[in-house]
Enzyme design. Structure first.
Site, short mmCIF file in Angstrom:
data_model
loop_
_atom_site.label_atom_id
_atom_site.label_comp_id
_atom_site.label_asym_id
_atom_site.label_seq_id
_atom_site.Cartn_x
_atom_site.Cartn_y
_atom_site.Cartn_z
N TRP A 108 -84.58 -40.81 26.86
CA TRP A 108 -85.41 -41.33 25.77
C TRP A 108 -84.99 -40.81 24.41
CZ3 TRP A 108 -86.59 -36.67 24.03
CH2 TRP A 108 -86.73 -35.63 24.96
N ASN A 109 -84.11 -39.81 24.34
CA ASN A 109 -83.97 -39.13 23.03
C ASN A 109 -83.28 -39.97 21.96
OD1 ASN A 109 -81.52 -38.76 24.35
ND2 ASN A 109 -81.20 -36.70 23.55
N LYS A 159 -81.41 -48.43 33.89
CA LYS A 159 -82.67 -47.77 34.29
C LYS A 159 -82.97 -46.79 33.16
CE LYS A 159 -85.20 -44.30 36.00
NZ LYS A 159 -86.23 -44.54 34.96
N HIS A 160 -83.85 -47.19 32.28
CA HIS A 160 -84.13 -46.35 31.12
C HIS A 160 -85.24 -45.36 31.45
CE1 HIS A 160 -83.36 -45.29 27.11
NE2 HIS A 160 -83.11 -46.49 26.61
N ALA A 161 -85.42 -44.38 30.57
CA ALA A 161 -86.50 -43.40 30.78
C ALA A 161 -87.86 -44.12 30.75
CB ALA A 161 -86.44 -42.33 29.70
N SER A 162 -88.78 -43.61 31.56
CA SER A 162 -90.05 -44.31 31.75
C SER A 162 -90.93 -44.34 30.51
CB SER A 162 -90.81 -43.66 32.91
OG SER A 162 -90.12 -43.88 34.11
N GLY A 186 -78.86 -37.29 30.71
CA GLY A 186 -80.19 -36.72 30.93
C GLY A 186 -80.08 -35.28 31.36
N SER A 187 -81.06 -34.85 32.15
CA SER A 187 -81.14 -33.44 32.51
C SER A 187 -80.16 -33.08 33.63
CB SER A 187 -82.56 -33.11 32.94
OG SER A 187 -82.89 -33.87 34.08
N GLU A 204 -73.52 -37.10 31.54
CA GLU A 204 -73.64 -36.46 30.23
C GLU A 204 -74.99 -35.75 30.26
OE1 GLU A 204 -74.58 -35.23 27.13
OE2 GLU A 204 -74.95 -37.24 26.37
N LEU A 205 -74.95 -34.43 30.48
CA LEU A 205 -76.19 -33.70 30.74
C LEU A 205 -76.56 -32.83 29.55
CD1 LEU A 205 -75.30 -32.89 34.46
CD2 LEU A 205 -76.44 -34.91 33.52
N CYS A 230 -78.86 -33.44 22.94
CA CYS A 230 -78.02 -32.62 23.82
C CYS A 230 -76.98 -31.85 23.00
CB CYS A 230 -77.36 -33.48 24.88
SG CYS A 230 -76.61 -34.96 24.22
N GLU A 281 -81.40 -24.52 28.18
CA GLU A 281 -81.43 -25.38 27.00
C GLU A 281 -82.87 -25.42 26.47
OE1 GLU A 281 -80.78 -29.54 27.93
OE2 GLU A 281 -80.11 -29.92 25.89
P1 NDP Z 1 -84.52 -36.61 32.69
O1 NDP Z 1 -83.19 -36.23 33.14
O2 NDP Z 1 -85.64 -36.39 33.62
O3 NDP Z 1 -84.50 -38.18 32.30
C1 NDP Z 1 -83.34 -38.90 31.95
C2 NDP Z 1 -83.22 -40.16 32.80
O4 NDP Z 1 -82.99 -39.80 34.15
C3 NDP Z 1 -84.50 -41.00 32.81
O5 NDP Z 1 -84.16 -42.35 32.89
C4 NDP Z 1 -85.18 -40.54 34.07
O6 NDP Z 1 -86.10 -41.46 34.57
C5 NDP Z 1 -84.00 -40.36 34.98
N1 NDP Z 1 -84.21 -39.44 36.10
C6 NDP Z 1 -84.92 -38.29 36.09
N2 NDP Z 1 -84.83 -37.69 37.28
C7 NDP Z 1 -84.05 -38.48 38.06
C8 NDP Z 1 -83.62 -38.41 39.40
N3 NDP Z 1 -83.93 -37.38 40.19
N4 NDP Z 1 -82.86 -39.40 39.88
C9 NDP Z 1 -82.51 -40.43 39.10
N5 NDP Z 1 -82.91 -40.57 37.82
C10 NDP Z 1 -83.66 -39.60 37.29
O7 NDP Z 1 -84.82 -35.94 31.36
P2 NDP Z 1 -86.28 -35.67 30.73
O8 NDP Z 1 -86.63 -36.89 30.04
O9 NDP Z 1 -87.27 -35.19 31.71
O10 NDP Z 1 -85.93 -34.45 29.77
C11 NDP Z 1 -85.91 -33.14 30.28
C12 NDP Z 1 -84.62 -32.44 29.96
O11 NDP Z 1 -83.51 -33.31 30.12
C13 NDP Z 1 -84.48 -31.97 28.54
O12 NDP Z 1 -85.08 -30.73 28.33
C14 NDP Z 1 -82.99 -31.91 28.37
O13 NDP Z 1 -82.51 -30.72 28.92
C15 NDP Z 1 -82.48 -33.01 29.22
N6 NDP Z 1 -82.16 -34.19 28.47
C16 NDP Z 1 -80.88 -34.31 28.01
C17 NDP Z 1 -80.54 -35.41 27.29
C18 NDP Z 1 -79.18 -35.57 26.78
O14 NDP Z 1 -78.98 -36.30 25.81
N7 NDP Z 1 -78.17 -34.99 27.42
C19 NDP Z 1 -81.50 -36.45 26.96
C20 NDP Z 1 -82.81 -36.24 27.49
C21 NDP Z 1 -83.10 -35.14 28.23
P3 NDP Z 1 -87.68 -41.26 34.38
O15 NDP Z 1 -87.94 -41.24 32.92
O16 NDP Z 1 -88.24 -42.43 35.07
O17 NDP Z 1 -88.00 -39.95 35.04
#
Ligand code: NDP
Length: 457
Positions: A133-134, A157-160, A209-210, A231-232, A265, A362
């Site tokens: 979502w960021n 599959k975008h963030a919820s 994402g995370s 890209e975490l 990130c 982080e």
């Molecule tokens: P998430 O990793 O949970 O979310 C990113 C995406 O991954 C969303 O679409 C999410 O879906 C999906 N997702 C989450 N868990 C799973 C899984 N087990 N299997 C498949 N898809 C999954 O990040 P958050 O939004 O919870 O943010 C938390 C942390 O993530 C932050 O503190 C940061 O460390 C990191 N982050 C890093 C980013 C970057 O740019 N590198 C961007 C955002 C977050 P859904 O929303 O439906 O859970």
């Protein structure tokens, strides 16, 4: 997590969505396969024309789209507008350059006893893009523009918490002229990712994402032998050496930490300062952080809005409290305000030690950790003492040191006398727990290609 638009500035639920049913997902998978069959046969010129049309749509709808992003995830309206513009630029960049990036590459035919030998870049099919979502528009476009230009199709599959931005993206490329199925949104929770990723029709996945999400997706993809690009997170160091321009460094440090309300990130998160200039830098940095205006993200005067999700504010609060309980000092902020919405103020914490969570984790909020070091070697040691290795920043006007930092920082990107920024022209990605693979430049479109060797005797 419910699929819903919740205003992070107030906590108000504005709109909720039902996740797609298994039948709806199946229909989209079929459409993706048909879309791939159609798209891969189109010319670069045709795809470039559609990609430019997508850029036109982004530009003409910039203000509404920016307001939508601000409503869904709390970034300031000004930064949301800048994000839309950046996406349009990214689309135009790939419209112009993809053909050259993906042209056949001649290999030394004589050495391999061929009349002709070359590598050809061919698309592989539907790619699942799991996005955060960021930067709800840019993260998706950063994948989509190169992928579609290569002839691949995308399933997003975008963030919820950004469903309306996701739905916009699911229509954008079709509206621009791309075939049905070239880029579709799957409105699903992360619990449905496994079923989609293991489907034979899906050929690969990219996730931003995370770390936890990365591990899960890479694990599933590994079982079914599908390629992933990850890209975490990152905990980028920002090293300040004695020769640095301290005014400039403090100014950029503040932007680098607080951009996107601290949720990037590649935000600088750990400020590692040589003891000769520590006090002088800290004074300037804290003054700049203090001057930031926290408030309504729709307001042009605002520098820092709310965090995007409630858990983000809870996590930042716990990380800072953990540090303080173990002896860290708070120079600014450090208290979560009591008000509706997910707020956390600009914060500077010092006297950090390895027992504290902030040392290794982080912090996805406008929270800076300040570290004092007495030598180049110690600066590099602390900078590299992180599970992450995404971006990094070094501030020094000593040319020898600039080269040494470029060599010694264990990160995917090193920016000297500037903040880590993503440009379409530069490869983007990390090492260690920040993930693997590269986006952007010519490497992004090639990640999801069959790099085919052709030998003609
Ligand atoms: P998430 O990793 O949970 O979310 C990113 C995406 O991954 C969303 O679409 C999410 O879906 C999906 N997702 C989450 N868990 C799973 C899984 N087990 N299997 C498949 N898809 C999954 O990040 P958050 O939004 O919870 O943010 C938390 C942390 O993530 C932050 O503190 C940061 O460390 C990191 N982050 C890093 C980013 C970057 O740019 N590198 C961007 C955002 C977050 P859904 O929303 O439906 O859970």
């Amino acid at each position: 997590m419910p699929i819903a638009t919740i205003n992070p500035a107030t906590g108000e639920v504005l709109k909720t969505f039902e996740p797609m049913s298994a039948d709806q997902i199946e229909e989209r998978l079929r459409t993706a396969v048909d879309g791939f069959a159609a798209l891969r046969r189109t010319s670069f010129d045709q795809r470039a024309a559609w990609m430019r049309a997508a850029a036109d749509i982004l530009e003409s709808e910039r203000d509404q789209l920016a307001a939508l992003m601000t409503t869904e995830m709390g970034k300031t309206l000004a930064s949301a507008k800048a994000e839309v513009t950046k996406c349009a630029t990214g689309c135009r960049y790939y419209a112009e350059h993809a053909e050259a990036m993906l042209a056949d590459e001649p290999r030394g035919a004589k050495a391999v006893k061929a009349l002709r030998a070359y590598t050809r870049y061919q698309p592989i099919g539907p790619v699942l893009a799991i996005m955060p979502w960021n930067f709800p528009l840019w993260q998706a476009i950063r994948f989509a523009a190169p992928a579609l230009m290569a002839g691949n199709v995308g399933l997003l599959k975008h963030a919820s918490n950004v469903p309306q931005t996701a739905l916009f993206l699911g229509e954008l490329f079709r509206r621009a002229g791309f075939p049905d199925g070239a880029f579709q949104t799957l409105l699903i929770g992360s619990d449905k990712v496994e079923a989609v990723l293991t489907d034979d029709r899906v050929r690969a996945a990219t996730l931003t994402g995370s770390e936890g999400a990365g591990r899960s997706v890479a694990g599933i993809a590994g079982r079914v032998l599908k390629k992933t690009v990850l890209e975490l997170g990152g905990s980028d160091p920002f090293v300040v050496m004695p020769s640095a321009d301290l005014d400039k460094a403090a100014e950029v440090a503040t932007i680098a930490r607080c951009q996107n309300n601290g949720q990037s990130c590649i935000a600088a998160k750990r400020f590692i300062v040589h003891t000769d200039v520590y006090e002088a830098f800290a004074e300037r940095f804290v003054a700049k952080m203090t001057s930031l205006v926290v408030g309504d993200p729709m307001d042009d005067a605002t520098d820092v809005g709310p965090l995007a999700i409630e858990q983000g504010a809870i996590d930042a609060d716990e990380q800072v409290r953990d540090a303080v309980s173990k002896g860290a000092k708070v120079l600014l902020g450090g208290e979560r305000p009591y008000r509706p919405g997910w707020w956390y103020p600009p914060t500077v914490v010092t006297d950090l030690t390895p027992e504290m969570r902030m040392w290794h984790e982080e912090v996805f909020a406008p929270v800076a950790g300040l570290y004092r070091v007495s030598s180049y070697e110690e600066a590099v040691e602390i900078a590299n003492d992180s599970p992450y290795g995404l971006g990094s920043n070094a501030w020094t006007n000593d040319p020898g040191e600039q080269e040494r930092f470029a060599d010694d920082l264990d990160a995917g990107m090193v920016f000297v006398n500037g903040m880590t920024t993503s440009y379409p022209e530069l490869p983007f990605g990390g090492v260690k727990h920040s993930g693997y693979g590269r986006e952007l430049a010519e490497l992004g479109p090639r990640e999801f290609c069959n790099i085919k060797t052709v030998w003609v005797g």
